[in-house]
Design an enzyme around this catalytic site. Structure first.
Site, PDB file in Angstrom:
ATOM      1  N   ASP A  48       0.808  -1.223   0.000  1.00  0.00           N
ATOM      2  CA  ASP A  48       0.000   0.000   0.000  1.00  0.00           C
ATOM      3  C   ASP A  48       0.843   1.277   0.000  1.00  0.00           C
ATOM      4  O   ASP A  48       0.295   2.375   0.088  1.00  0.00           O
ATOM      5  CB  ASP A  48      -0.952  -0.005   1.213  1.00  0.00           C
ATOM      6  CG  ASP A  48      -0.223  -0.191   2.528  1.00  0.00           C
ATOM      7  OD1 ASP A  48       0.937  -0.658   2.522  1.00  0.00           O
ATOM      8  OD2 ASP A  48      -0.808   0.125   3.574  1.00  0.00           O
ATOM      9  N   GLU A  89      11.512  -4.205  12.170  1.00  0.00           N
ATOM     10  CA  GLU A  89      12.646  -3.588  11.466  1.00  0.00           C
ATOM     11  C   GLU A  89      13.880  -3.619  12.366  1.00  0.00           C
ATOM     12  O   GLU A  89      14.984  -3.981  11.938  1.00  0.00           O
ATOM     13  CB  GLU A  89      12.350  -2.119  11.122  1.00  0.00           C
ATOM     14  CG  GLU A  89      11.135  -1.898  10.243  1.00  0.00           C
ATOM     15  CD  GLU A  89       9.838  -1.716  11.017  1.00  0.00           C
ATOM     16  OE1 GLU A  89       9.813  -2.034  12.231  1.00  0.00           O
ATOM     17  OE2 GLU A  89       8.839  -1.272  10.432  1.00  0.00           O
TER      18      GLU A  89
END
Ligand code: UGA
Ligand code: MN
Length: 435
Positions: free
Chosen positions: A263, A346
């Protein structure tokens, strides 16, 4: 004066009894009472209670230790067993490879042992996560004749970018992927790893991927059920782990790895920037949380810190779309992986490849440009349109239209539920019907 007090033992002669912890309760009366019990029965109950309490503490400690091992472990992928059901479809030329979870208690078969030979030792690890992975289809040939007005062969010397996209079935899936595919269409030397968070292969996605001529791998990599129940859920993690596993399986130690969600919005310049990544490159991502931006702080061409509205206790407070990794560098860290730890994916991934501040290469004109945007599409449940079956025959487009909307997960036609189908009765505009 109170009628009882604590004081150290053996300072008052023999009248106090040592009860083992160095302190006794002393009463003003001659009778000495132990401070923690009144009778043998109470003492027994108390002792038993303490034992139970200690047992509970021990069990909780064990559970916490096990869960932190699981979450922080950099184990690349669980033991996956190649079922080798390579089915090549005659019409599409797709190949399909089936992997399924291998529990550590099972004995490896010969085929599996062979399969693991090519893997780094540490990837044959020990995680009790019920992950599964199916390679639905893959195409390695780039069939685009021209890219950005230049013949494809002009780009042959460039390293390949492995663009890993987690995706999942919802109403907006096909529109998002269509938009992303049109961006990637202009990117030379790219291999799109589209990892779908779904238990079976979606043929419609194969169809979509095949339209563009971009080399791709379509994986079915559902989130294990135990994580799907969690709040927040580790979104896109099973998918990215599957892609990392796939890269290992193919022993790909050349090229660039980038995690690009389905997205986000990508500037084409991002791709030329990250292609030149020696170890790890970083750049700002627009539209992230409260600051509407997240990215490195750069001074004299060096990364010296990070700007992010949610730093928490992250060592590397960056967004998934804010970095790229050279696969040669990653292959030096066979434990590279991403944990199922929402918010920290992350950070732990970058820790797992032993990132150091001075390894980071700032991109986008020393991190002054935004080359990727964290756009988010408003999500809604798919619609149900109440419509009589008789309108879905071949007299009009409606039958075929609803069939494809259903395949894409956008909308379904139903005779019994949903919003009433009233305005297009027999293909006439509403006004004409009313007149
Ligand atoms: C932010 C980050 O940009 C993501 O990289 C990160 O994975 C995510 O937060 C997170 O940590 O939860 P955000 O826009 O909030 O992203 O999340 P989504 O776009 O909903 O999901 C991230 C990716 O995972 C998307 O590519 C999405 O298609 C995929 N996803 C999401 C799944 O595969 N399964 C799901 O159930 C939900
Ligand atoms: Mn998103």
């Amino acid at each position: 004066m109170s009628n009882s007090h604590y004081r150290p033992l053996d300072t008052e002669g023999t009248s106090s009894k040592n009860i083992g912890n160095g302190y006794a309760l002393r009463s003003t009366s001659s009778a000495i009472r132990y401070h923690w019990s009144k009778s043998t029965l109470t003492r027994k109950i108390l002792a038993f209670g303490m034992l139970v309490f200690m047992l509970v503490v021990y069990l909780v400690w064990c559970a916490l230790a096990a869960s932190s091992r699981e979450e922080i472990s950099y184990a690349a992928a669980p033991y996956l067993k190649l079922q080798r059901s390579r089915q090549t479809s005659a019409t599409s030329g797709f190949s399909r490879t089936q992997f399924s979870t291998y529990s550590n208690t099972q004995k490896p078969t010969t085929r599996m042992a062979m399969h693991h030979k090519s893997l780094p030792k540490s990837s044959a690890v020990s995680r009790a996560v019920n992950e599964s992975l199916v390679v639905c289809s893959e195409v390695f040939v780039d069939s685009r004749a021209y890219i950005q007005n230049r013949p494809r062969k002009d780009y042959e010397q460039l390293p390949i970018i492995y663009f890993v996209t987690p995706t999942y079935p919802r109403r907006e899936q096909v529109p998002e992927l269509t938009r992303l595919a049109h961006t990637l269409l202009h990117v030379p030397r790219i291999h799109w790893i589209l990892a779908n968070d779904y238990g079976t292969c979606n043929v419609f996605l194969d169809f979509l991927l095949n339209k563009f001529g971009i080399p791709f791998t379509h994986l079915s990599s559902p989130m294990p059920f135990s994580y799907r129940k969690k709040k927040p859920m580790p979104r896109g993690v099973a998918n990215r782990r599957a892609a990392i596993y796939w890269l290992r399986q193919h022993n790909i130690t050349n090229g660039i790895l980038y995690f690009g969600d389905d997205d986000n919005t990508y500037d084409l310049k991002l791709f030329s920037e990250i292609r030149d990544t020696h170890r790890v490159s970083m750049f700002p991502v627009g539209l992230i949380e409260d600051y509407s931006v997240s990215g490195p702080v750069v001074r004299k061409g060096k990364v010296v810190g990070f700007l992010d509205s949610w730093v928490a206790d992250r060592h590397w407070p960056v967004d998934m779309a804010g970095f790229a990794v050279n696969l040669a560098f990653m292959s030096e860290h066979p434990n590279a992986s991403m944990p199922y730890k929402p918010g920290y994916e992350e950070d732990y991934f970058l820790r797992s490849i032993s990132l150091k501040l001075d390894y980071i290469e700032p991109k986008g004109n020393d991190c002054t440009e935004i080359l990727v945007w964290h756009t988010q599409t408003k999500s809604r449940n798919r619609s149900i349109v109440r419509i009589n079956r008789e309108y879905l025959d071949d007299r009009s487009n409606l039958g075929a239209l609803f069939k494809s909307l259903e395949i894409m997960g956008v909308s379904v036609a139903s005779e019994t539920e949903g919003t009433c189908f009233s305005t297009v009765l027999f293909l006439l505009p509403k006004t004409e019907i009313e007149n």
